[in-house]
Design a protein around this motif. Structure first.
Motif, PDB file in Angstrom:
ATOM      1  N   PRO A 202      56.447   4.415  42.902  1.00 18.45           N
ATOM      2  CA  PRO A 202      56.935   4.137  41.736  1.00 18.45           C
ATOM      3  C   PRO A 202      57.787   5.206  40.823  1.00 18.45           C
ATOM      4  CG  PRO A 202      54.746   3.809  41.422  1.00 18.45           C
ATOM      5  CD  PRO A 202      54.899   4.129  42.830  1.00 18.45           C
ATOM      6  N   PHE A 203      57.152   6.557  41.095  1.00 18.86           N
ATOM      7  CA  PHE A 203      57.648   7.897  40.359  1.00 18.86           C
ATOM      8  C   PHE A 203      59.148   7.951  41.067  1.00 18.86           C
ATOM      9  CE2 PHE A 203      58.126  12.494  40.710  1.00 18.86           C
ATOM     10  CZ  PHE A 203      58.129  12.656  39.331  1.00 18.86           C
ATOM     11  N   ILE A 204      59.270   8.003  42.197  1.00 21.68           N
ATOM     12  CA  ILE A 204      60.711   8.299  42.739  1.00 21.68           C
ATOM     13  C   ILE A 204      61.392   7.015  42.641  1.00 21.68           C
ATOM     14  CG2 ILE A 204      61.795   8.678  45.072  1.00 21.68           C
ATOM     15  CD1 ILE A 204      59.700  10.607  45.925  1.00 21.68           C
ATOM     16  N   ALA A 205      60.866   5.935  42.604  1.00 19.46           N
ATOM     17  CA  ALA A 205      61.681   4.649  42.672  1.00 19.46           C
ATOM     18  C   ALA A 205      62.373   4.578  41.074  1.00 19.46           C
ATOM     19  CB  ALA A 205      60.792   3.395  42.960  1.00 19.46           C
ATOM     20  N   LYS A 206      61.329   4.953  40.335  1.00 18.08           N
ATOM     21  CA  LYS A 206      62.049   4.979  38.975  1.00 18.08           C
ATOM     22  C   LYS A 206      62.956   6.044  38.512  1.00 18.08           C
ATOM     23  CE  LYS A 206      59.958   4.110  34.225  1.00 18.08           C
ATOM     24  NZ  LYS A 206      58.550   4.203  33.389  1.00 18.08           N
ATOM     25  N   ILE A 239      60.338  -1.616  43.117  1.00 15.11           N
ATOM     26  CA  ILE A 239      61.799  -1.301  42.669  1.00 15.11           C
ATOM     27  C   ILE A 239      62.136  -2.227  41.540  1.00 15.11           C
ATOM     28  CG2 ILE A 239      64.281  -1.408  43.175  1.00 15.11           C
ATOM     29  CD1 ILE A 239      63.431  -0.584  45.874  1.00 15.11           C
ATOM     30  N   LYS A 240      61.867  -3.556  41.595  1.00 15.38           N
ATOM     31  CA  LYS A 240      62.375  -4.672  40.784  1.00 15.38           C
ATOM     32  C   LYS A 240      62.054  -4.432  39.416  1.00 15.38           C
ATOM     33  CE  LYS A 240      63.256  -9.562  40.611  1.00 15.38           C
ATOM     34  NZ  LYS A 240      63.045 -10.940  41.332  1.00 15.38           N
ATOM     35  N   PRO A 241      60.902  -3.981  38.840  1.00 13.59           N
ATOM     36  CA  PRO A 241      60.690  -3.977  37.566  1.00 13.59           C
ATOM     37  C   PRO A 241      61.500  -3.158  36.884  1.00 13.59           C
ATOM     38  CG  PRO A 241      58.663  -3.722  38.914  1.00 13.59           C
ATOM     39  CD  PRO A 241      59.684  -3.959  39.929  1.00 13.59           C
ATOM     40  N   PHE A 242      62.245  -1.936  37.573  1.00 16.58           N
ATOM     41  CA  PHE A 242      63.071  -0.884  36.970  1.00 16.58           C
ATOM     42  C   PHE A 242      64.399  -1.398  37.237  1.00 16.58           C
ATOM     43  CE2 PHE A 242      59.507   1.637  39.137  1.00 16.58           C
ATOM     44  CZ  PHE A 242      58.962   1.429  38.140  1.00 16.58           C
ATOM     45  N   GLY A 320      62.481   6.401  32.851  1.00 20.37           N
ATOM     46  CA  GLY A 320      62.039   6.769  34.334  1.00 20.37           C
ATOM     47  C   GLY A 320      62.488   8.306  34.964  1.00 20.37           C
ATOM     48  N   LEU A 321      63.168   9.081  34.095  1.00 24.10           N
ATOM     49  CA  LEU A 321      63.888  10.150  34.777  1.00 24.10           C
ATOM     50  C   LEU A 321      62.837  11.320  34.065  1.00 24.10           C
ATOM     51  CD1 LEU A 321      67.448   9.616  34.657  1.00 24.10           C
ATOM     52  CD2 LEU A 321      65.945   9.614  36.369  1.00 24.10           C
ATOM     53  N   SER A 322      61.666  11.062  33.283  1.00 24.31           N
ATOM     54  CA  SER A 322      60.948  12.413  32.561  1.00 24.31           C
ATOM     55  C   SER A 322      60.309  13.202  33.994  1.00 24.31           C
ATOM     56  CB  SER A 322      59.912  11.715  31.715  1.00 24.31           C
ATOM     57  OG  SER A 322      58.883  11.063  32.672  1.00 24.31           O
ATOM     58  N   SER A 323      60.097  14.303  33.869  1.00 27.88           N
ATOM     59  CA  SER A 323      59.808  15.172  34.674  1.00 27.88           C
ATOM     60  C   SER A 323      58.189  14.974  35.169  1.00 27.88           C
ATOM     61  CB  SER A 323      60.099  16.560  34.611  1.00 27.88           C
ATOM     62  OG  SER A 323      59.627  17.168  33.525  1.00 27.88           O
ATOM     63  N   GLU A 324      57.355  14.276  34.596  1.00 25.23           N
ATOM     64  CA  GLU A 324      55.867  13.971  34.623  1.00 25.23           C
ATOM     65  C   GLU A 324      55.697  13.797  36.107  1.00 25.23           C
ATOM     66  OE1 GLU A 324      54.619  11.181  32.054  1.00 25.23           O
ATOM     67  OE2 GLU A 324      55.403  12.273  30.226  1.00 25.23           O
TER      68      GLU A 324
END
Length: 342
Positions: A202-206, A239-242, A320-324
């Motif tokens: 989910p981190f990369i997908a988002k 993927i779908k939730p994003f 979804g693009l934060s660097s956390e």
């Protein structure tokens, strides 16, 4: 700000200038439109682009950048700004936000965007992970073909694949035809295993979806997925939730039914691997196009920039693009979803 200027910024078609009035550009321009008459008409109908107002609209966006984002290090050339206007149907405010997001995305994910050039991605390109088919679809959309089975995780991290995708999109969007028509993605998931799918959490997908939806000036008209194994249900669940509803509705899952694929992408543009008549899938031509663009990418992505753009320091990147870093719970959740598909 006056009510009239608000109208000009957000809805050029509602401006007080008459349809027959041709306002002169505010500054000399080197832009020459390369669109055919048919594409000019399509851009007018679908994107609210009026040739008689085009340079005025570009100048309006340029003025907004200078006034509202004076420290944003960006190109202000007509052709570059037009990409963002077209992607947001000439809504000035939304085009400006997309431009800010575009630069914010590049700074928020340095492992993807730093030193982004074709020669740094020769291994990915040679693997056949992605290519662009030689023929467009009937709507004029280039077809980006992705084959995740060609990626061997032990050779390089998944971020290298993402770099190659972004590199390809940057090259495609240089074409005004692509700016108007958009692109189509053909993803072949044949042979994608559980271990390989687990790299796309989910981190990369988002992050990837955040860039494609809110941080890059391109129109994705359809995503056709073929040969998807059961594991793809887990991938799509990630993927779908994003996805925004409009984009989610443009995903088409065909499985091994190539006749279903052919109702959307005709056989005469497809390689033999997908039941087409366009010969064997050849990756060399597109690789050559990218490698020939090395100098352009070096100028754009490999030059030292200012340590910090104040506008980017104030603006939040798209969702979804934060660097956390991804947390352990997220990783465990991904594996749980993927295993449940077996």
């Amino acid at each position: 700000m006056s009510e009239e200027s608000d109208s000009l910024r957000t809805s050029p078609s509602a401006a007080s200038l008459s349809e027959n009035e041709l306002p002169p550009p505010s500054a000399p321009t080197g832009y020459v439109c390369s669109l055919t008459e048919d594409l000019v008409a399509k851009a007018r109908e679908e994107l609210q682009e009026k040739p008689e107002w085009r340079l005025r609209d570009v100048q309006a966006l340029r003025d907004m950048v200078r006034k509202e984002c004076p420290h944003l290090s960006t190109s202000l050339e007509d052709a570059f700004l037009l990409r963002f206007l077209r992607a947001r149907k000439f809504d000035y405010d939304r085009a400006l936000q997309l431009l800010i997001n575009y630069h914010s995305c590049r700074r928020s994910w340095p492992e993807v965007f730093n030193d982004l050039r074709p020669s740094a991605l020769k291994e990915v390109l040679a693997s056949g992970f992605l290519t662009v088919l030689p023929h467009t679809d009937p709507r004029g959309c280039p077809v980006l073909c992705l084959r995740p089975d060609r990626w061997i995780p032990s050779n390089y991290p998944i971020t290298e694949n993402i770099r190659a995708i972004y590199l390809t999109l940057e090259k495609l969007i240089q074409s005004e035809e692509t700016q108007v028509n958009g692109i189509v993605i053909l993803a072949d998931y044949k042979g994608v295993s559980l271990s390989k799918a687990s790299h796309f959490g989910p981190f990369i997908a988002k992050k990837v979806i955040g860039i494609l939806q809110d941080g890059f000036p391109i129109r994705i008209k359809a995503v056709h997925v073929v040969n998807e194994p059961r594991i793809f249900k887990g991938i799509f669940a990630i993927i779908k939730p994003f996805l925004k509803e409009k984009i989610a509705n443009r995903f088409f899952l065909h499985g091994s039914d190539l006749n279903s694929l052919h109702t959307n992408l005709p056989r005469n543009i497809l390689p033999r691997e997908y039941g087409g008549t366009a010969g064997e899938l050849d990756i060399t031509a597109w690789n050559a196009v990218l490698l020939a663009s090395e100098e352009d990418f070096v100028r754009e992505f490999c030059q030292p920039g200012p340590p910090c753009d104040s506008i980017l320091g104030q603006a939040l990147p798209p969702e979804g693009l934060s660097s956390e870093a991804p947390c352990d719970d997220s990783v465990r959740a991904v594996k749980s979803q993927l295993y449940s598909c077996y």
